[in-house]
Write a protein that holds these residues in place. Structure first.
Motif, PDB file in Angstrom:
ATOM      1  N   VAL A 385       0.813  -1.222   0.000  1.00  0.00           N
ATOM      2  CA  VAL A 385       0.000   0.000   0.000  1.00  0.00           C
ATOM      3  C   VAL A 385       0.846   1.272   0.000  1.00  0.00           C
ATOM      4  O   VAL A 385       0.367   2.328  -0.418  1.00  0.00           O
ATOM      5  CB  VAL A 385      -0.980  -0.014   1.188  1.00  0.00           C
ATOM      6  CG1 VAL A 385      -0.282   0.275   2.503  1.00  0.00           C
ATOM      7  CG2 VAL A 385      -2.130   0.960   0.973  1.00  0.00           C
ATOM      8  N   THR A 386       2.109   1.183   0.433  1.00  0.00           N
ATOM      9  CA  THR A 386       2.929   2.397   0.490  1.00  0.00           C
ATOM     10  C   THR A 386       4.115   2.381  -0.475  1.00  0.00           C
ATOM     11  O   THR A 386       4.775   3.415  -0.647  1.00  0.00           O
ATOM     12  CB  THR A 386       3.469   2.645   1.914  1.00  0.00           C
ATOM     13  OG1 THR A 386       4.283   1.533   2.331  1.00  0.00           O
ATOM     14  CG2 THR A 386       2.321   2.843   2.885  1.00  0.00           C
ATOM     15  N   TRP A 424      -0.996   4.803  -1.253  1.00  0.00           N
ATOM     16  CA  TRP A 424      -1.087   5.863  -0.248  1.00  0.00           C
ATOM     17  C   TRP A 424      -2.461   6.540  -0.244  1.00  0.00           C
ATOM     18  O   TRP A 424      -2.586   7.755  -0.118  1.00  0.00           O
ATOM     19  CB  TRP A 424      -0.005   6.920  -0.467  1.00  0.00           C
ATOM     20  CG  TRP A 424       1.332   6.565   0.113  1.00  0.00           C
ATOM     21  CD1 TRP A 424       2.428   6.121  -0.564  1.00  0.00           C
ATOM     22  CD2 TRP A 424       1.725   6.611   1.493  1.00  0.00           C
ATOM     23  NE1 TRP A 424       3.481   5.887   0.306  1.00  0.00           N
ATOM     24  CE2 TRP A 424       3.067   6.203   1.572  1.00  0.00           C
ATOM     25  CE3 TRP A 424       1.074   6.975   2.672  1.00  0.00           C
ATOM     26  CZ2 TRP A 424       3.766   6.117   2.785  1.00  0.00           C
ATOM     27  CZ3 TRP A 424       1.768   6.903   3.869  1.00  0.00           C
ATOM     28  CH2 TRP A 424       3.099   6.482   3.916  1.00  0.00           C
ATOM     29  N   TYR A 429      -4.358   3.151   3.819  1.00  0.00           N
ATOM     30  CA  TYR A 429      -3.102   2.724   4.443  1.00  0.00           C
ATOM     31  C   TYR A 429      -3.271   2.710   5.958  1.00  0.00           C
ATOM     32  O   TYR A 429      -3.740   3.654   6.570  1.00  0.00           O
ATOM     33  CB  TYR A 429      -1.924   3.604   4.007  1.00  0.00           C
ATOM     34  CG  TYR A 429      -2.039   5.079   4.284  1.00  0.00           C
ATOM     35  CD1 TYR A 429      -1.706   5.606   5.530  1.00  0.00           C
ATOM     36  CD2 TYR A 429      -2.459   5.969   3.300  1.00  0.00           C
ATOM     37  CE1 TYR A 429      -1.785   6.962   5.790  1.00  0.00           C
ATOM     38  CE2 TYR A 429      -2.538   7.338   3.547  1.00  0.00           C
ATOM     39  CZ  TYR A 429      -2.203   7.825   4.796  1.00  0.00           C
ATOM     40  OH  TYR A 429      -2.279   9.167   5.055  1.00  0.00           O
ATOM     41  N   SER A 432       2.847   1.361   7.340  1.00  0.00           N
ATOM     42  CA  SER A 432       3.730   1.765   6.250  1.00  0.00           C
ATOM     43  C   SER A 432       5.030   0.980   6.292  1.00  0.00           C
ATOM     44  O   SER A 432       5.430   0.462   7.340  1.00  0.00           O
ATOM     45  CB  SER A 432       4.036   3.265   6.313  1.00  0.00           C
ATOM     46  OG  SER A 432       4.964   3.530   7.340  1.00  0.00           O
TER      47      SER A 432
END
Length: 535
Positions: A385-386, A424, A429, A432
């Motif tokens: 996700v990051t 992001w 999110y 991280s």
């Protein structure tokens, strides 16, 4: 990295009458898709995705589509790499309902009022979320710990304070916390190193050296005001950490030695800070406009050659100001300075927060939604996700992530990753990967991180206390007017040469009368409950 969300008193009056409708999933399609359930993409080998924290991939054994309401300017999130990769790995097709930051709050208000919640939402205030949680509109996450190994590890085993601090009085937690999205250092004292070097002034290491440095600057530039500020009344909050009276709930703070909460603006340490500021003001070392200055005016002072040389601000300013003036002044060099105050410490930024109030609707998709959030909490999900997909969107060169498709982009930041890959996303999110570009620092920003980390120059984090509805209402009723009075007194104490001990004592009595003790009593009662819950 906490968000400020709107109030919805009228909305929740409506919810009471239509709550039964909340048990069904949101049947409305996302703005950019038809929302139909489709078979997931054939999953690849689950072992290739790294540490899932004990979750087995895929997460579901039949095609599943969930609706997820998010903030994004991107209108085609369902075609993004992130959406496709989530389906590939977990078997869950996510129908993102994306709304711009300008429209999201209004849309959330209407959505909650309708009783037709998407499977995952975010954006309510903690009291609002607890209210609909008690009404069974969203799930109590703690009731599903056996299927959520990452949540359990991070928020029960390693941080047992989370549920007592973020849950309700029955021990139910409705918000999925967010972890590891804050930098260690983001604000602090900044100084013109080029001017310091020119005058042979060493960076200060304590409060007296700070004062002496400002005096030398004033001697060299008599028409200057060495310290400038644009934060108006927030200067007292920002400086408070150096006097041991700062915290996330300022002006209420936790005294770690006494083990009690106190009201900062009536403490002896606060008077010491005001006396120091008053001395700076009287000697022409503090800009007289410190309570009223605008961003533009402050910027002009800090970027000119001889107006102001020290301030308190965001570390991004270190390079921003240089880039702004480098053609006219290539020697301009703004640097991060040591904290000021007797403690020698700066602000500690929390690593866990409930600021987004991410929640799962109590409907047929609740287990799939919870498992998906748990996957995104895992190291594997946090990377996805990051950062994206290693070997596909990025590759590692040393300790830096490089994006081969983005070599033409001058600066690859999180907004670029959102636009290009759907990464992001606010409200998505929940953890991280620290290798993300968000944690890429310039040389000056890295110096700021190292200065406080290597010296361990951080004030302890205050406990996260939890209030009842009545306590929240009482604090809201008292706090705003009391803080306004405190800010007014602070300014008068510094600016008026006649203000001294007598006026200070009058202010202490006034603050007590206006509710300072009542607020502190509420905080200490909440602390007692937290201590009992975490024994």
């Amino acid at each position: 990295m906490t968000k400020k969300w709107f109030r919805m008193a009228l909305v929740f009056t409506l919810i009471i009458s239509i709550l039964a409708a909340c048990s069904g999933g949101n049947k409305e399609a996302a703005p950019e898709t038809d929302g139909e359930t489709a078979p997931p993409t054939a999953p690849a080998d689950p072992d290739q995705y790294g540490d899932t924290g004990g979750l087995a991939l895929p997460l579901v054994d039949k095609p599943t589509t969930i609706n997820w309401m998010v903030v994004s300017e991107k209108t085609n999130l369902n075609d993004s790499l992130f959406a496709k990769e989530i389906e590939k790995r977990t078997g869950i097709k996510v129908n993102f309902q994306a709304y711009s930051s300008a429209t999201f709050q209004d849309k959330l208000k209407v959505t909650v009022a309708s009783g037709k919640l998407p499977d995952i939402i975010h954006g309510l205030t903690p009291p609002e979320l607890k209210k609909i949680g008690k009404q069974k509109a969203v799930v109590a996450i703690n009731e599903y710990l056996d299927m959520l190994p990452n949540f359990k590890k991070m928020y029960v085993d390693e941080n047992p304070w989370v549920i007592p601090s973020y849950g309700d009085e029955s021990g139910n937690i409705y918000t999925w916390p967010v972890a590891n999205i804050n930098r260690d250092v983001n604000h602090g004292f900044l100084y013109r190193k080029d001017i310091f070097d020119e005058l042979g002034i060493k960076e200060w290491t304590n409060t007296d050296e700070f004062y002496q440095a400002l005096k030398k600057l004033k001697e060299a530039y008599p028409d200057s005001y060495p310290y400038a500020s644009k934060t108006k009344e927030h200067i007292f909050r920002d400086w408070a950490f150096g006097w041991g009276i700062g915290g996330a709930n300022y002006p209420t703070y936790y005294d770690e030695t006494a083990k009690v909460w106190k009201y900062a603006t009536i403490q002896p340490e606060h008077k010491e800070m005001l006396d120091f500021m008053k001395k700076l003001y009287n000697e022409g070392l503090l800009d007289p406009e410190f309570m009223t200055d605008t961003d533009d005016s402050w910027t002009a002072k800090m970027t000119s050659g001889n107006k102001s040389f020290v301030t308190y601000d965001w570390i991004g300013r270190l390079d921003l100001f240089y880039n702004q003036v480098k053609d006219q002044n290539p020697n301009y060099d703004l640097r991060y300075g040591n904290p000021v105050g007797p403690t020698g410490n700066g602000k500690t930024i929390e690593s866990i927060t409930n600021g987004f109030s991410i929640a799962v609707a109590n409907n047929d998709n609740k287990e799939a939604s919870l498992k998906l959030l748990d996957y995104l909490t895992s190291p594997s999900g946090a990377t996805l996700v990051t950062m994206g997909v290693e070997g596909e969107t990025f590759k590692m060169e040393g300790d830096k992530a490089v994006y081969p498709e983005l070599t033409d982009v001058p600066l690859v930041d999180i907004s670029v990753l959102e636009d290009r890959y759907g990464l992001w996303l606010q409200g998505v999110y929940v953890n991280s990967d620290k290798r993300s570009v968000y944690f890429n620092y310039t040389e000056k920003e890295q110096e700021a991180q190292d200065k406080l980390l290597n010296g361990n120059k951080f004030e302890p984090l205050d406990p996260v206390v939890n209030f009842t509805d009545d306590e929240t209402a009482t604090i809201a009723e008292i706090q705003t007017s009391l803080k306004k009075l405190a800010d007014e007194f602070n300014a008068k104490y510094i600016l008026n040469k006649n203000y001294g001990d007598a006026q200070w004592q009058q202010w202490q009595a006034q603050a007590e009368k206006q509710g300072a003790k009542q607020i502190v009593d509420i905080f200490n009662a909440a602390q007692k409950r937290l201590d009992e819950a975490t024994k």
